[in-house]
Design an enzyme around this catalytic site. Structure first.
Site, PDB file in Angstrom:
ATOM      1  N   GLY A 286      -6.228   3.966   2.284  1.00  0.00           N
ATOM      2  CA  GLY A 286      -5.234   4.706   3.033  1.00  0.00           C
ATOM      3  C   GLY A 286      -4.394   3.951   4.027  1.00  0.00           C
TER       4      GLY A 286
ATOM      5  N   LYS B 235      -1.745   2.057   3.678  1.00  0.00           N
ATOM      6  CA  LYS B 235      -0.311   2.242   3.436  1.00  0.00           C
ATOM      7  C   LYS B 235       0.095   3.694   3.620  1.00  0.00           C
ATOM      8  CE  LYS B 235       0.222  -1.846   0.581  1.00  0.00           C
ATOM      9  NZ  LYS B 235      -1.100  -2.370   0.987  1.00  0.00           N
TER      10      LYS B 235
ATOM     11  N   ALA C  89      -6.138   5.113  -1.755  1.00  0.00           N
ATOM     12  CA  ALA C  89      -7.330   4.831  -0.952  1.00  0.00           C
ATOM     13  C   ALA C  89      -7.498   3.315  -0.765  1.00  0.00           C
ATOM     14  CB  ALA C  89      -8.558   5.415  -1.633  1.00  0.00           C
TER      15      ALA C  89
ATOM     16  N   CYS D 249      -3.074  -7.244  -4.050  1.00  0.00           N
ATOM     17  CA  CYS D 249      -3.768  -8.192  -3.166  1.00  0.00           C
ATOM     18  C   CYS D 249      -4.421  -9.274  -4.020  1.00  0.00           C
ATOM     19  CB  CYS D 249      -4.787  -7.478  -2.296  1.00  0.00           C
ATOM     20  SG  CYS D 249      -6.001  -6.483  -3.201  1.00  0.00           S
TER      21      CYS D 249
END
Length: 451
Positions: A268, A270, A266, A382
């Site tokens: 989502g 990717k 989630a 990230c």
């Protein structure tokens, strides 16, 4: 913005006493700043948890978000403008009101009478904060006069929390740290991942083609009203976040027909990429609320994936399933997302990073179990904290000898060359595309399992 000073005060059910006045956008913003800093909440949570925030008109909710985002983008400069006029730090809510008021005066160009008057009015609403109203009035009026010079003389690097500034300085060097701090002050553009015809969508939406699959728009606006949204022809995804899956596909010769497990899937982005590239995707996440967003995005884009709601480590251990590739976009400090979420720099602490590093290693071990011999593990975060990126690659080399790093092939992937390290990993830094609006901070490494 809504001016509530002249609004009628409704009576309560007994008719004897006025009911409490509904909160304004400014009060919701001040409360959110307080909660982010004291309770380490995410900004959106700190806003949405307030019942009054949900009652605001859309334009006032947007104003509250703008104020809070500005506070977190410009915290060092705001505090520098306040400091000469404060003999001591006030209680949390009045302090937050000072910061939100200063943000309006210094960076949002709000008229002085509105920024100061409404800030004072917020404190007069409650007997607990009324005593601070005179001080806030005096300080903000001084900020209106002298604050712009004080803020301008404060370097953008001061907007970074001290621990973030020092870790980025150590990892990337002072010049890069300063450039990333400059990027923090900029409003980010909106990136959308298109299924096809990037040139056509760029022309239709007034954007710029950043790669064969990505179009950059100058600002977000109301996303669901943009052409193509309801048809599912594109979805929101930052350039840096979209790069690892594209690089995976190019490096291993495509994903069509391969089985791929997307862990911590989630919201989502990717999953949609993988499915769009022809993979047979299993999207796993333990949050039912966040998985609902994955389902909605799959439905809107008319793409397919198997949805699994489970704890990743438990599910892998119990199912015994293996896959041609596993994608692990691991839970992390998310400091690389500061362009759109500046609060992440202020609701994280060094101890949080250490805890996340331990979780990431548990997830990498589990993900390795789910990779077929000869298959691939794509690990990414990230985060700009090297412990969550390069440090984890080094840990894999020491701890998981059946996994070997493979250099990414990102030739012909536009605007990506600067993100490739000498070792063949992806390390996106926010300032590298600064003249084009920047990109999220991101790290990715591709690992292959021995046969």
């Amino acid at each position: 913005m809504t001016d509530e000073r002249n609004a009628p005060r409704p009576e309560n059910s007994s008719g004897n006493k006025p009911a409490e006045k509904p909160a304004s956008a400014r009060l919701c913003a001040a409360r959110a700043v307080q909660h982010v800093l004291r309770e380490q909440e995410q900004l959106e949570t700190a806003l949405s948890r307030q019942a009054d925030y949900g009652r605001l008109e859309a334009r006032d909710r947007a104003f509250a978000r703008l104020i809070t985002a500005t506070v977190f983008r410009r915290m060092g400069q705001i505090d520098a403008a306040l400091k000469p006029f404060l003999t001591r730090i006030p209680a949390p809510l009045p302090h937050a009101v000072l910061r939100t008021g200063a943000a309006q005066l210094l960076f949002l160009k709000t008229p002085v009478h509105a920024a100061v008057g409404e800030s004072v009015a917020l404190l007069k609403r409650s007997s607990k904060t009324r005593a601070y109203s005179g001080m806030v009035n005096a300080v903000l009026r001084k900020v209106a006069n002298e604050g712009p010079k004080l803020a301008a003389n404060t370097p953008p690097s001061a907007n970074l929390p001290g621990w973030v500034r020092s870790t980025w300085d150590s990892a990337y060097g002072k010049p890069v740290m300063r450039r990333m701090a400059n990027q923090l002050a900029q409003d980010p553009p909106l990136d959308i991942h298109v299924r096809s015809n990037a040139e056509g969508w760029a022309e239709k939406l007034g954007g710029t083609v950043m790669s064969p699959w990505l179009v950059r728009l100058p600002s977000a606006g109301h996303v669901p009203s943009l052409p193509g949204y309801d048809d599912g022809t594109w979805w929101i995804q930052d350039l840096a976040a979209s790069l690892p899956v594209q690089a995976l596909a190019k490096t291993i010769g495509g994903l069509d027909g391969l089985s791929v497990l997307d862990l911590c899937a989630a919201p989502g982005g990717k999953t949609l990429q993988l499915a769009g590239l022809g993979a047979n995707v299993t999207a796993l996440d333990k949050s039912p609320e966040r998985l609902e967003r994955v389902r909605e995005n799959l439905t809107r884009t008319k793409l397919d994936a198997k949805i699994v709601e489970a704890d990743a480590i438990e599910w892998i251990g119990q199912s015994g399933e293996t896959f041609d590739a596993v994608v692990l976009d691991a839970p992390c400090s998310a400091t690389g997302t500061f362009r759109r979420h500046p609060d992440v720099l202020h609701n994280r602490k060094p101890k949080d990073v250490a805890s996340l590093v331990r979780l990431q290693r548990r997830l990498i071990r589990a993900a390795n179990q789910a990779v077929k011999p000869g298959g691939f593990l794509l690990y990414c975060t990230c985060s700009l904290q090297t412990e969550e990126g390069e440090g984890q690659t080094a840990w894999v080399a020491d701890s998981l000898p059946d996994l070997s790093p493979i250099p990414f092939n990102i030739s012909e992937l536009s605007n990506a060359e600067d993100f490739l390290t000498k070792m063949g990993y992806i390390r996106a830094l926010p300032h590298l595309l600064g003249e084009k609006g920047g990109a999220d901070g991101f790290y990715a490494v591709l690992l292959q399992k021995k046969l």
